[in-house]
Design an enzyme around this catalytic site. Structure first.
Site, PDB file in Angstrom:
ATOM      1  N   ARG A 115      27.024  48.731  34.159  1.00 31.12           N
ATOM      2  CA  ARG A 115      27.910  48.626  35.323  1.00 31.12           C
ATOM      3  C   ARG A 115      28.029  49.971  36.037  1.00 31.12           C
ATOM      4  O   ARG A 115      28.129  50.058  37.244  1.00 31.12           O
ATOM      5  CB  ARG A 115      29.302  48.153  34.856  1.00 31.12           C
ATOM      6  N   CYS A 152      40.886  53.924  36.755  1.00 34.09           N
ATOM      7  CA  CYS A 152      39.624  54.420  37.296  1.00 34.09           C
ATOM      8  C   CYS A 152      39.675  55.919  37.565  1.00 34.09           C
ATOM      9  O   CYS A 152      40.674  56.424  38.096  1.00 34.09           O
ATOM     10  CB  CYS A 152      39.360  53.679  38.603  1.00 34.09           C
TER      11      CYS A 152
HETATM   12  P1  IMP Z   1      43.686  47.659  38.703  1.00 34.93           P
HETATM   13  O1  IMP Z   1      44.121  46.292  39.101  1.00 34.93           O
HETATM   14  O2  IMP Z   1      44.238  48.705  39.604  1.00 34.93           O
HETATM   15  O3  IMP Z   1      43.964  47.953  37.273  1.00 34.93           O
HETATM   16  O4  IMP Z   1      42.105  47.709  38.922  1.00 34.93           O
HETATM   17  C1  IMP Z   1      41.220  46.811  38.314  1.00 34.93           C
HETATM   18  C2  IMP Z   1      39.814  47.033  38.841  1.00 34.93           C
HETATM   19  O5  IMP Z   1      39.332  48.351  38.508  1.00 34.93           O
HETATM   20  C3  IMP Z   1      38.750  46.132  38.240  1.00 34.93           C
HETATM   21  O6  IMP Z   1      38.726  44.859  38.799  1.00 34.93           O
HETATM   22  C4  IMP Z   1      37.466  46.909  38.466  1.00 34.93           C
HETATM   23  O7  IMP Z   1      36.912  46.688  39.733  1.00 34.93           O
HETATM   24  C5  IMP Z   1      37.915  48.345  38.411  1.00 34.93           C
HETATM   25  N1  IMP Z   1      37.563  48.974  37.133  1.00 34.93           N
HETATM   26  C6  IMP Z   1      37.590  48.447  35.897  1.00 34.93           C
HETATM   27  N2  IMP Z   1      37.249  49.357  34.972  1.00 34.93           N
HETATM   28  C7  IMP Z   1      37.006  50.484  35.639  1.00 34.93           C
HETATM   29  C8  IMP Z   1      36.604  51.802  35.241  1.00 34.93           C
HETATM   30  O8  IMP Z   1      36.441  52.118  34.070  1.00 34.93           O
HETATM   31  N3  IMP Z   1      36.400  52.686  36.249  1.00 34.93           N
HETATM   32  C9  IMP Z   1      36.554  52.366  37.557  1.00 34.93           C
HETATM   33  N4  IMP Z   1      36.978  51.183  37.967  1.00 34.93           N
HETATM   34  C10 IMP Z   1      37.187  50.243  37.028  1.00 34.93           C
END
Ligand code: IMP
Length: 499
Positions: free
Chosen positions: A417, A319
């Site tokens: 989104r 993100c």
């Molecule tokens: P991670 O577990 O730290 O990889 O975060 C996953 C979460 O990031 C997902 O469940 C989403 O809520 C969020 N997310 C997914 N794609 C994006 C993006 O492109 N930008 C910002 N947040 C994202």
């Protein structure tokens, strides 16, 4: 019903720094306490939403590089839940849901039945037309009472297809009452040597059907820890967008257990209106809404009827929202304040994103989360979509943000989104690779191990106890450095540690 929330040990910690400072995982550690809790004895069952339980507090992210049916099946079998992403047409997404629901076909609640006067050739045509791959059809009379069952053997042994179903069907049935459980069905079928067990009410109407091969698979797969619904089918969730009612209809048709209104910012009128509409139209459907990171946002969603809220604006590993848009509260503080409000409504909270090590899990729960949504942690496993890539002598799998340039260019759902269009396409995520991690089960057991021992240190025997007892201390950079291995050259990687 709003209940008065009891004051908790962590309240003073967060209240003292409110307005000044927001903290995330590496800023805090949980305080240990007197413990009579053995890690292997803790109870880690919890809820994703009001009516959707979890055997383990893990949910896989609604991302196109994380959750399709393979991941959702494996998550539910591990006791968690997968949320099927929405960069799919409503039809494709519903099909993914169906694949999860029918993976363990426990009780078939709406069996395809035929009338006793249909001919075998008509039925064969119907099978062809509808693409039915099964061979068991309950046969009903004019009063819609069960009179027999057509089985594969009946089809095979019928040499004259102009014969009627009632002439060909098996009538030496063993039936059971409508509330028969999967285990009871298995025992009965073994005892009676039957491969089909129709469930019939007092009026003789069919209310369900068990097929032996399905029932045996469930009972013998040591499935006690699976996350299954009342019919013995794996639970699954699906992401939806704003005003996505047609999609919801299709998902409900396949018996989805929960929908997640999946947006980068849920504290908006269109999201709240969609939530209210859904709660009005489908009173028994659980609707989880996200994402948010402020307590006022939590209250607005809860007042609008949310059955679960999802917290996380900016913590995700892929993100860039905080960098590109300059917004978003660090995750531990966001979870704490949103959970504090949600406790008044007795609604579960899911902490979404930013978890890097198993130690982050007890921290998120200690701050108030009932469950954790993870993307990166589960991406790169065998069950995640995509092929293994070889680069610099290592194995990887693709992992990208749903708001990355690629995802946004390819999918309207990704643009929606992030509330951007083709004229204003501002990516809020990156596209990358994550190390190949092997089977999901290994990743889950490592993380469950960390959670269990964390609970042992705190002295929390259940998730609710960890939420209540979790108490924090701030940690400095020196503290975090001390926390990692130091002054050694690691010669053998630990299976549950990476930096
Ligand atoms: P991670 O577990 O730290 O990889 O975060 C996953 C979460 O990031 C997902 O469940 C989403 O809520 C969020 N997310 C997914 N794609 C994006 C993006 O492109 N930008 C910002 N947040 C994202």
């Amino acid at each position: 019903m709003v209940s008065k929330r009891k004051s908790l040990p962590k309240d003073r910690f967060f209240e003292n720094i409110e307005d000044e400072l927001a903290l995330t995982f590496d800023d805090v550690r949980l305080r240990t306490g007197f413990s009579e809790v053995m890690p292997d004895a803790v109870d880690i069952t919890t809820f994703f939403s009001r009516n959707v339980p979890l055997q383990i507090p893990f949910v896989s992210a609604a991302m196109d590089t994380v959750t399709e049916h393979q991941m959702a099946i494996a998550m539910a079998k591990a006791g968690g839940l997968g949320i099927i992403h929405r960069n799919l047409t409503p039809e494709m997404q519903a099909k993914e849901v169906a694949r999860v629901k029918y993976h363990l076909n426990g009780k078939i609640t709406e069996p395809i039945c035929v009338n006793e006067t249909i001919t075998i050739s008509e039925l064969l045509q119907l099978k062809e037309q509808k693409g039915y791959t099964f061979h068991t059809f309950p046969v009903l009379n004019q009063k819609r009472q069960l009179v027999g069952v057509l089985t594969e053997t009946d089809f095979d042994c019928c040499i004259d297809p102009s014969r009627l179903a009632r002439e060909v069907m098996s009538t030496n049935l063993v039936t059971s009452h409508p509330r028969t459980t999967v285990q009871a069905a298995y025992d009965r079928m073994i005892q009676e040597r039957k491969k089909v067990l129709p469930l019939v009410n007092k009026q003789g109407h069919l209310t369900g059907l068990y097929i032996f091969s399905d029932v045996r698979r469930i009972v013998t797969e040591s499935s006690a820890h699976y996350n299954v619904d009342d019919n013995g089918q794996l639970r699954v969730g699906a992401a939806i967008g704003v005003n996505d009612f047609e999609r919801v209809e299709k998902l409900l048709d396949k018996r989805v257990d929960v929908v997640v209104i999946d947006t980068a910012h849920a504290d908006t009128k269109p999201v709240i209106d969609t939530l209210k509409q859904l709660k009005k139209r489908y009173t028994s459907l659980d609707v989880v809404v996200g994402n948010i990171s402020e307590k006022e946002s939590a209250r607005r969603l809860l007042d609008a009827g949310a059955d679960g809220i999802k917290i996380g604006q900016g913590p995700g590993s892929i993100c860039t929202t905080r960098i590109v848009a300059g917004v978003g509260t660090p995750q531990v503080t966001a979870v704490y304040w949103c959970a504090r409000v949600a406790d008044e409504y007795k609604v579960p909270v899911c902490a979404d994103g930013g978890l890097r090590n198993s130690g982050d899990i007890p921290i998120a729960i200690g701050a108030g989360a009932h469950s954790l949504m993870m993307g990166n942690m589960f991406a790169g496993t065998n069950e995640a979509p995509g092929e293994i890539v070889f680069l610099e002598g290592k194995q990887w799998k693709g992992y990208r943000g749903m708001g990355s340039e690629g995802a946004m260019q390819q999918h309207a759902a990704s643009r929606e989104r992030y509330r951007t269009g083709k004229s204003l396409l501002v990516p809020e995520g990156v596209e990358g690779l994550t190390p190949y991690k092997g089977p999901l089960a290994t990743v889950i057991s490592t993380n469950i191990g960390g959670l269990r021992i964390g609970m042992g240190y705190v002295g929390a025997a259940t998730i609710e106890e960890l939420r209540a007892k979790g108490n924090f201390q701030r940690i400095t950079n020196a503290g975090i450095n001390e926390s990692h291995p130091h002054d050694v050259r690691i010669v053998k990687d630990a299976p549950n540690y990476k930096r």
